[in-house]
Design a protein around this motif. Sequence first.
Motif, mmCIF file in Angstrom:
data_model
loop_
_atom_site.group_PDB
_atom_site.id
_atom_site.type_symbol
_atom_site.label_atom_id
_atom_site.label_comp_id
_atom_site.label_asym_id
_atom_site.label_seq_id
_atom_site.Cartn_x
_atom_site.Cartn_y
_atom_site.Cartn_z
ATOM 1 N N ASP A 1 37.081 39.159 56.647
ATOM 2 C CA ASP A 1 38.248 38.670 57.375
ATOM 3 C C ASP A 1 38.063 37.178 57.682
ATOM 4 O O ASP A 1 37.150 36.812 58.428
ATOM 5 N N PRO A 2 38.904 36.315 57.136
ATOM 6 C CA PRO A 2 38.733 34.875 57.342
ATOM 7 C C PRO A 2 38.778 34.456 58.818
ATOM 8 O O PRO A 2 38.029 33.570 59.221
ATOM 9 N N SER A 3 39.627 35.091 59.599
ATOM 10 C CA SER A 3 39.698 34.698 61.017
ATOM 11 C C SER A 3 38.418 35.075 61.756
ATOM 12 O O SER A 3 37.947 34.330 62.627
ATOM 13 N N PHE A 4 37.818 36.217 61.413
ATOM 14 C CA PHE A 4 36.546 36.607 62.024
ATOM 15 C C PHE A 4 35.443 35.638 61.618
ATOM 16 O O PHE A 4 34.659 35.175 62.441
ATOM 17 N N LEU A 5 35.382 35.315 60.329
ATOM 18 C CA LEU A 5 34.348 34.411 59.819
ATOM 19 C C LEU A 5 34.485 33.006 60.415
ATOM 20 O O LEU A 5 33.502 32.411 60.859
ATOM 21 N N PHE A 6 35.690 32.494 60.418
ATOM 22 C CA PHE A 6 35.909 31.133 60.916
ATOM 23 C C PHE A 6 35.598 31.035 62.408
ATOM 24 O O PHE A 6 34.866 30.150 62.841
ATOM 25 N N SER A 7 36.152 31.965 63.183
ATOM 26 C CA SER A 7 35.939 31.897 64.633
ATOM 27 C C SER A 7 34.492 32.173 65.016
ATOM 28 O O SER A 7 33.998 31.648 66.009
ATOM 29 N N SER A 8 33.791 32.951 64.227
ATOM 30 C CA SER A 8 32.389 33.246 64.527
ATOM 31 C C SER A 8 31.460 32.101 64.151
ATOM 32 O O SER A 8 30.472 31.851 64.826
ATOM 33 N N SER A 9 31.765 31.414 63.085
ATOM 34 C CA SER A 9 30.855 30.353 62.642
ATOM 35 C C SER A 9 31.037 29.053 63.409
ATOM 36 O O SER A 9 30.112 28.255 63.498
ATOM 37 N N MET B 1 24.284 32.075 76.751
ATOM 38 C CA MET B 1 23.829 31.033 75.831
ATOM 39 C C MET B 1 22.472 30.449 76.216
ATOM 40 O O MET B 1 21.854 29.743 75.411
ATOM 41 N N LEU B 2 21.978 30.713 77.417
ATOM 42 C CA LEU B 2 20.739 30.074 77.874
ATOM 43 C C LEU B 2 19.544 30.261 76.934
ATOM 44 O O LEU B 2 18.839 29.291 76.658
ATOM 45 N N PRO B 3 19.290 31.461 76.426
ATOM 46 C CA PRO B 3 18.155 31.578 75.500
ATOM 47 C C PRO B 3 18.318 30.696 74.256
ATOM 48 O O PRO B 3 17.348 30.152 73.743
ATOM 49 N N PHE B 4 19.545 30.536 73.800
ATOM 50 C CA PHE B 4 19.800 29.720 72.618
ATOM 51 C C PHE B 4 19.685 28.230 72.934
ATOM 52 O O PHE B 4 19.227 27.451 72.118
ATOM 53 N N LEU B 5 20.109 27.855 74.142
ATOM 54 C CA LEU B 5 19.996 26.453 74.553
ATOM 55 C C LEU B 5 18.534 26.055 74.762
ATOM 56 O O LEU B 5 18.187 24.890 74.657
ATOM 57 N N SER B 6 17.689 27.023 75.063
ATOM 58 C CA SER B 6 16.276 26.712 75.301
ATOM 59 C C SER B 6 15.470 26.578 74.000
ATOM 60 O O SER B 6 14.278 26.319 74.046
ATOM 61 N N LEU B 7 16.117 26.727 72.865
ATOM 62 C CA LEU B 7 15.427 26.603 71.578
ATOM 63 C C LEU B 7 15.120 25.148 71.218
ATOM 64 O O LEU B 7 14.538 24.883 70.179
ATOM 65 N N ASN B 8 15.523 24.229 72.076
ATOM 66 C CA ASN B 8 15.342 22.790 71.862
ATOM 67 C C ASN B 8 16.059 22.287 70.611
ATOM 68 O O ASN B 8 15.670 21.301 70.014
ATOM 69 N N ALA B 9 17.075 22.967 70.209
ATOM 70 C CA ALA B 9 17.918 22.498 69.115
ATOM 71 C C ALA B 9 19.053 21.678 69.724
ATOM 72 O O ALA B 9 19.179 21.602 70.942
ATOM 73 N N SER B 10 19.860 21.100 68.896
ATOM 74 C CA SER B 10 20.991 20.360 69.437
ATOM 75 C C SER B 10 21.969 21.348 70.069
ATOM 76 O O SER B 10 21.962 22.542 69.765
ATOM 77 N N PHE B 11 22.807 20.840 70.940
ATOM 78 C CA PHE B 11 23.771 21.687 71.635
ATOM 79 C C PHE B 11 24.678 22.401 70.630
ATOM 80 O O PHE B 11 24.929 23.589 70.750
ATOM 81 N N ILE B 12 25.137 21.678 69.629
ATOM 82 C CA ILE B 12 26.037 22.264 68.636
ATOM 83 C C ILE B 12 25.342 23.381 67.868
ATOM 84 O O ILE B 12 25.899 24.454 67.662
ATOM 85 N N ASP B 13 24.096 23.143 67.454
ATOM 86 C CA ASP B 13 23.348 24.185 66.741
ATOM 87 C C ASP B 13 23.121 25.406 67.622
ATOM 88 O O ASP B 13 23.237 26.542 67.158
ATOM 89 N N SER B 14 22.787 25.173 68.886
ATOM 90 C CA SER B 14 22.553 26.285 69.818
ATOM 91 C C SER B 14 23.806 27.126 69.992
ATOM 92 O O SER B 14 23.753 28.353 70.000
ATOM 93 N N VAL B 15 24.941 26.465 70.120
ATOM 94 C CA VAL B 15 26.212 27.183 70.295
ATOM 95 C C VAL B 15 26.545 27.982 69.036
ATOM 96 O O VAL B 15 26.965 29.130 69.107
ATOM 97 N N ARG B 16 26.310 27.400 67.877
ATOM 98 C CA ARG B 16 26.606 28.109 66.625
ATOM 99 C C ARG B 16 25.669 29.294 66.405
ATOM 100 O O ARG B 16 26.093 30.345 65.949
ATOM 101 N N VAL B 17 24.396 29.130 66.729
ATOM 102 C CA VAL B 17 23.452 30.239 66.589
ATOM 103 C C VAL B 17 23.843 31.374 67.535
ATOM 104 O O VAL B 17 23.815 32.548 67.168
ATOM 105 N N PHE B 18 24.241 31.021 68.760
ATOM 106 C CA PHE B 18 24.702 32.036 69.713
ATOM 107 C C PHE B 18 25.912 32.777 69.158
ATOM 108 O O PHE B 18 25.969 34.009 69.153
ATOM 109 N N SER B 19 26.884 32.024 68.678
ATOM 110 C CA SER B 19 28.112 32.613 68.160
ATOM 111 C C SER B 19 27.846 33.501 66.947
ATOM 112 O O SER B 19 28.378 34.607 66.841
#
Length: 188
Positions: free
Chosen positions: A98-106, A46-64
Amino acid sequence: TVSAQKLLTGNSYISDIPAVAKRNIYDKTFPLMILYYVGPLKTYAMLPFLSLNASFIDSVRVFSLSAAVITILLTYQFSKNNFSKRVAIITTLLLISDPSFLFSSSFDWGPTSVQNLLKITALISLFKIMQSPTNKKYLYLLATTSSLLIWDKLNAIWLLFPLWTILLFKVHRNELKIESKTYIKALF
């Protein structure tokens, strides 16, 4: 808070790192877990995504979401290479609907994004080993992805046990020219 660059390079002090677990390596402190539910693999992925200076939640979602997109692309490529383009399209459509794939990924619901990516990589590795048994890089890739999947213990066993069993039988029947000691070394 500590920037992602400091976490990645180990240039932060122990008191600066809001980590649950830390390890000193060559006089540098590296966090093993940034939260109780985020292990070392995901922390460093997740480090490259956390370094985007976005919020933590946005960084985690972009990574996922990035892990999910790579999983979809690898699934399509794997199906196309080993079956047909039609099978690849159907498989990919089933996966992305697949709803479970979409939900867990987003929402990065648990370690599922990383887990799905590692599972398709392990499956690709097995097929590559069967197509080209003399190329050891896929054996080591399978061993690495298997090892990384172990953190999701029981969920990964349903995939890993058949993969390594198939490989063992192929080696034992001399259908794959992998030395037994190389197989055992990769497995352990």
